[in-house]
Design a protein around this motif. Structure first.
Motif, short mmCIF file in Angstrom:
data_model
loop_
_atom_site.label_atom_id
_atom_site.label_comp_id
_atom_site.label_asym_id
_atom_site.label_seq_id
_atom_site.Cartn_x
_atom_site.Cartn_y
_atom_site.Cartn_z
N LEU A 1 0.82 -1.21 0.00
CA LEU A 1 0.00 0.00 0.00
C LEU A 1 0.85 1.27 0.00
CD1 LEU A 1 -2.47 -1.23 2.78
CD2 LEU A 1 -2.70 -1.52 0.30
N GLN A 2 2.07 1.16 -0.52
CA GLN A 2 3.00 2.28 -0.44
C GLN A 2 2.98 3.20 -1.66
OE1 GLN A 2 4.70 3.07 2.37
NE2 GLN A 2 3.46 1.38 3.18
N LEU B 1 -5.92 6.54 1.14
CA LEU B 1 -6.25 5.58 2.19
C LEU B 1 -5.26 5.67 3.35
CD1 LEU B 1 -7.27 2.40 0.16
CD2 LEU B 1 -8.63 4.40 0.79
N ARG B 2 -4.03 5.97 3.04
CA ARG B 2 -3.04 6.15 4.12
C ARG B 2 -3.34 7.42 4.91
NH1 ARG B 2 0.64 4.96 -0.15
NH2 ARG B 2 1.42 7.10 -0.10
N THR B 3 -3.70 8.48 4.20
CA THR B 3 -3.96 9.77 4.85
C THR B 3 -5.21 9.74 5.72
OG1 THR B 3 -2.89 10.97 3.03
CG2 THR B 3 -4.37 12.24 4.44
N LEU B 4 -6.28 9.16 5.21
CA LEU B 4 -7.57 9.23 5.89
C LEU B 4 -7.83 8.08 6.86
CD1 LEU B 4 -9.79 10.38 2.88
CD2 LEU B 4 -8.87 11.79 4.72
N GLU C 1 -0.60 1.46 8.65
CA GLU C 1 -0.17 1.17 10.01
C GLU C 1 -0.80 -0.10 10.59
OE1 GLU C 1 -0.84 4.62 12.36
OE2 GLU C 1 0.52 5.89 11.18
N GLN C 2 -1.75 -0.66 9.85
CA GLN C 2 -2.36 -1.91 10.29
C GLN C 2 -1.35 -3.05 10.22
OE1 GLN C 2 -5.71 -1.00 11.84
NE2 GLN C 2 -5.74 -3.12 11.15
N THR D 1 -2.41 -3.80 -5.64
CA THR D 1 -1.54 -4.41 -4.63
C THR D 1 -0.42 -5.20 -5.30
OG1 THR D 1 -2.95 -6.38 -4.45
CG2 THR D 1 -3.38 -4.56 -2.89
N LYS D 2 -0.65 -5.63 -6.54
CA LYS D 2 0.36 -6.31 -7.35
C LYS D 2 0.28 -5.75 -8.77
CE LYS D 2 0.86 -10.78 -7.06
NZ LYS D 2 0.55 -12.24 -6.96
#
Length: 270
Positions: free
Chosen positions: A15-16, A23-26, A31-32, A184-185
């Motif tokens: 998810l980088q 999705l990372r921001t909100l 971090e999961q 994701t891939k």
């Protein structure tokens, strides 16, 4: 062709890329440490379906479908059947959180169509709803030139020559949860379906939450009033790995030389 299979384990490293920035921001999804449970969405969710029931995510195995179709279960109960440890359904949950009005409308449109045509006969409208739900990318634009460039497959004009304008006069917002799953891939050939939404310039200066709220309302109006998903005609192919920031290789301009991926527009013979 080998069927796409996402990573079996929950891997934050998937998810980088810039495609997952929102999705990372909100949601801080990166971090999961493990798969979120369906109930994990509850604090982020404020959706009411067209049957005036609050939307909730429930383990798919605990739902009694009683011969009902997936969309009918959501409409009649407010419960979204959610497979655990499943990328597709995980990303589907995020879209309900980000576009609650639009998702509820799409659900209602499916159910209404099923009531008339049944589950075996799929209309052009239902096909368009499904395609957008799975593969849609909302392109918010304040300059209508973007629509011409991208619909005409002028990829280098849009992605290279005007690269600096991404985020300023055009900004992508993922709607299709299948897109997220396949990213994701990522692989060459991965293509979404763009729907252009004209917005005022000042939208790009707003925070991300406000932008999503604005677009959710606009999409709702476009689908309900303007019938923009009556069929697939307004959905335009978008090579997802070409979007600036969504794939590390596209920082090199030669990435766009692959005409098997960045294909020229087919010309209709007369």
């Amino acid at each position: 062709m080998k069927r796409f299979t996402p990573p079996e384990e929950f891997q934050p490293s998937c998810l980088q890329s810039g495609a997952f920035e929102h999705l990372r921001t909100l949601f801080n999804i990166h971090e999961q440490k493990n798969w979120p449970l369906p109930s994990w969405f509850s604090p982020h969710l404020n959706a009411i379906n067209a049957n005036n029931l609050a939307i909730s995510f429930v383990d798919d195995a605990k739902i009694d479908f009683a011969e009902r179709y997936y969309e009918q279960v959501i409409f009649e109960t407010g419960q979204v059947p959610t497979r655990t440890e499943n990328w597709h359904d995980l990303f589907g949950g995020f879209i309900w959180c980000l576009f609650p009005k639009t998702k509820a409308l799409i659900n209602q449109r499916h159910v209404a169509d099923i009531a008339v045509h049944g589950t075996k006969q799929r209309t052009k409208h239902r096909n368009a709803l499904t395609l957008f739900d799975e593969c849609g990318v909302v392109l918010a634009i304040s300059n209508t030139q973007w629509q011409q460039w991208l619909r005409d497959h002028q990829w280098k004009t849009a992605f290279v020559e005007h690269r600096a304008q991404w985020g300023k006069t055009i900004k992508p917002f993922m709607f299709g949860h299948a897109n997220y799953e396949m990213l994701t891939k990522p692989y060459i050939g991965l293509t979404g379906k763009a729907l252009f939404v004209t917005v005022p310039d000042e939208i790009f200066c707003k925070n991300l939450v406000t932008q999503y709220q604005y677009l959710d309302q606009r999409l709702y109006e476009m689908i309900k009033t303007d019938q923009c998903l009556a069929d697939n005609k307004l959905l335009s192919p978008l090579p997802l790995l070409g979007v600036p920031g969504w794939h590390e290789d596209n920082t090199d301009d030669t990435f766009y030389n692959n005409t098997d991926y960045f294909r020229k527009k087919r010309r209709i013979r007369t």
